[in-house]
Design an enzyme around this catalytic site. Structure first.
Site, mmCIF file in Angstrom:
data_model
loop_
_atom_site.group_PDB
_atom_site.id
_atom_site.type_symbol
_atom_site.label_atom_id
_atom_site.label_comp_id
_atom_site.label_asym_id
_atom_site.label_seq_id
_atom_site.Cartn_x
_atom_site.Cartn_y
_atom_site.Cartn_z
ATOM 1 N N HIS A 1 91.411 23.588 113.322
ATOM 2 C CA HIS A 1 92.819 23.456 113.704
ATOM 3 C C HIS A 1 93.740 23.230 112.496
ATOM 4 C CE1 HIS A 1 90.909 23.159 117.496
ATOM 5 N NE2 HIS A 1 90.817 21.854 117.594
ATOM 6 N N LYS B 1 98.579 27.316 121.289
ATOM 7 C CA LYS B 1 99.710 26.425 121.594
ATOM 8 C C LYS B 1 101.027 27.124 121.229
ATOM 9 C CE LYS B 1 97.113 22.151 120.792
ATOM 10 N NZ LYS B 1 97.147 21.257 121.943
ATOM 11 N N GLU C 1 95.242 11.202 116.911
ATOM 12 C CA GLU C 1 94.904 10.986 118.325
ATOM 13 C C GLU C 1 94.776 9.489 118.572
ATOM 14 O OE1 GLU C 1 92.293 14.242 120.169
ATOM 15 O OE2 GLU C 1 91.367 13.809 118.251
HETATM 16 C C1 BG6 Z 1 89.213 19.526 119.921
HETATM 17 C C2 BG6 Z 1 88.389 18.457 119.254
HETATM 18 O O1 BG6 Z 1 89.037 20.752 119.267
HETATM 19 O O2 BG6 Z 1 90.568 19.168 119.892
HETATM 20 C C3 BG6 Z 1 88.629 17.112 119.904
HETATM 21 O O3 BG6 Z 1 87.011 18.784 119.343
HETATM 22 C C4 BG6 Z 1 90.104 16.802 119.984
HETATM 23 O O4 BG6 Z 1 87.943 16.078 119.209
HETATM 24 C C5 BG6 Z 1 90.861 17.974 120.590
HETATM 25 O O5 BG6 Z 1 90.272 15.642 120.767
HETATM 26 C C6 BG6 Z 1 92.357 17.733 120.554
HETATM 27 O O6 BG6 Z 1 93.033 18.767 121.200
HETATM 28 P P1 BG6 Z 1 94.538 18.584 121.639
HETATM 29 O O7 BG6 Z 1 94.920 19.924 122.166
HETATM 30 O O8 BG6 Z 1 94.548 17.498 122.670
HETATM 31 O O9 BG6 Z 1 95.294 18.178 120.419
#
Ligand code: BG6
Length: 507
Positions: A261, A203, A237
């Site tokens: 992450h 990102k 989320e």
């Molecule tokens: C993924 C997870 O690595 O990242 C998911 O397995 C999550 O559960 C996703 O929804 C979120 O990614 P982003 O880029 O939408 O924040």
């Protein structure tokens, strides 16, 4: 080699990075990730002119498809999910190198077919034997696929060419299984052939953490325990688990996103300046931070796990986690996790890092907030320092990408009253260039052999080392706290910060 003209050198470095002759093989090509992210990313790269003319894409899966069926699926996925506009001439070129190989992962014939397809593409498309194998498959298949690649002589590159393996997370579910997996992968591929995907590193805003810290002079002097009160890293989320019950149940929020992450975000925020931006130097600094992370002694009061219950989200009724299709109604899986960590080094001693993530929270937002100590006293009669918020630098990773600086300012009027205000940098306003999707950047890097944005074995293992004791503690201590869908998580998480005299930001 650098010339005698530094401006020319700088201009050369800004030339677009274009992949050389190559192709990509996707295992698990019928899955969600492949359709929503990988296929569109390949098209977007082609559309931006960053792939070579003969670039080839091979899908490998069980479906009884011909090349045309596969091309149709890619076409639909691209139309639906790609970032850049659909252009027929780009599509027509891309389709020349599209092939489908049908088979199971234990099917020797299918792997021989894959080998023949690669050779055919080398001739027809000029791919030069350079292929990356993308394992977009459930982790239980990793060992089988890498072993098949070895058995059929696909892992070793022909003379002058390269072969690379791209592995999606999760890399194991604890330290022991991650080590086992790494051992299996490295029996077949050398470390520099393996690219582990943590898409957060792809990102723009995440890479910008390094630019903010190390391309400027004004932030780094205050980026330490003398000025920083604490750091909050939030990945919230609003979605639930969707159709991913099979993957998610038993894994949970901490393993799904904190292990990778969020700990990567923490490492980038806390690390020292690397000697250069190459993979070795970056990994060395990130690993130092991960290795210096300390868990609080009392995990009961410094970690919280939660599970969403039924609630309201965006005006609609949302079911609880235990009522989701495919979930064990007695599941103790965490859909929310908050943990407090410290970094045991001179820069960060005593500064807590609060990490939290959850599904079905108030809204989708990822941010890193560096929260500063209060000014030591206030000379202004009308406002005591306690009435003001803390100064903060907030790196807005998504969705509203940018950086906010919060500070106190005089309220217009006749008295010296101070109020919190903020100053914003927004990508959309400052740049005309739009941000590539994380997978675009990462697939291009794989094809170029550029490993800067890929976590290495060491980081993966250090991260499990942090998480394992927490997961063990949770396993032996009751159930996750419930929180209604659409809220900001369990009250226990608020209490956790309140005990430290702090509170979570409401992004
Ligand atoms: C993924 C997870 O690595 O990242 C998911 O397995 C999550 O559960 C996703 O929804 C979120 O990614 P982003 O880029 O939408 O924040």
């Amino acid at each position: 080699m650098s010339s005698s003209n530094p401006l020319r050198d700088a201009a050369d470095r800004r030339l677009p990075r274009i992949a050389g002759p190559s192709g990509l093989v996707i295992f698990g090509v019928t899955g969600d990730l492949s359709r929503k992210k990988l296929m569109p990313a390949v098209y977007d790269l082609a559309n931006r002119g960053l792939l070579p003319p003969g670039f080839s894409l091979i899908g490998f899966a069980r479906r009884d498809w011909e090349d045309e069926d596969f091309a149709q699926v890619v076409h639909d996925a691209v139309k639906q999910h790609s970032r850049t506009p659909f252009r027929e001439e780009v599509w027509q070129q891309l389709i020349q190198g599209m092939r489908f190989v049908q088979g199971n992962f234990d099917d020797d014939e299918a792997f021989e077919q894959l080998k023949a397809t690669i050779q055919e593409l080398d001739k027809a498309q000029g791919t030069g034997g350079n292929f990356a194998f993308y394992l977009s498959v459930p982790p239980k298949f990793f060992p089988q696929v890498v072993q098949q690649l070895k058995k059929h002589d696909l892992a070793d590159a022909p003379q002058g060419a390269w072969r690379r393996a791209v592995i999606e997370k999760p890399f194991g579910h604890d330290l022991a299984s991650a080590r086992e997996l790494n051992a299996i992968v490295h029996e077949v591929f050398a470390p520099d052939q393996v690219f582990r995907i943590d898409h957060y590193l792809g990102k723009e805003t995440v890479q910008n953490i390094l630019a903010l810290r190390f391309a400027n002079q004004m932030f780094e002097p205050i980026w330490n325990r003398s000025y920083v009160d604490h750091i909050q890293i939030t990945m919230a989320e609003d979605i639930g688990i969707g159709g991913r019950a099979g993957y998610y149940d038993g894994i949970g929020a901490a393993r799904d996103v904190i292990q990778n992450h969020l700990l990567q975000l923490m490492a980038l925020t806390a690390m020292e300046e690397p000697a250069s931006f190459d993979a070795d130097a970056l990994v060395a600094e990130k690993a130092k931070v991960l290795g210096a992370v300390r868990l609080p002694k009392d995990l009961g009061s410094s970690t919280v796990r939660g599970q969403y219950a039924a609630g309201w989200q965006g005006g609609e009724k949302a079911v609880g986690y235990l009522q989701e299709e495919g979930i064990d109604p007695k599941s103790k899986t965490d859909t929310y996790a908050a943990i407090k960590l410290e970094v045991d080094n001179r820069r960060w001693a005593g500064v807590p890092f609060y990490l939290r993530t959850g599904k079905r929270l108030g809204r989708r937002v990822t941010e890193i907030a560096v929260v500063f100590q209060r000014a030591p006293h206030s000379p202004f009669d009308h406002t005591a320092t306690e009435e003001l918020g803390h100064n903060a630098i907030v790196i807005r990773v998504q969705p509203d990408e940018g950086i906010t600086v919060r500070f106190g300012s005089k309220v217009p009027g006749t008295s010296m009253e101070i109020r919190d205000v903020s100053m914003d940098f927004a990508y959309g306003e400052s740049f005309t260039e739009s941000s590539p999707e994380a997978y675009e950047r990462l697939i291009l890097d794989v094809l170029l052999g550029d490993a800067n944005l890929f976590p290495r074995t060491e980081e993966v293992e250090l991260s499990w080392n942090i998480l394992d004791p927490i997961e063990e503690y949770w396993d032996s201590h009751g159930k996750p706290a419930q929180y209604p869908a659409g809220t900001w998580g369990p009250t226990e998480a608020d209490e956790m910060l309140a005990r430290d005299g702090r509170s979570w930001r409401r992004p």
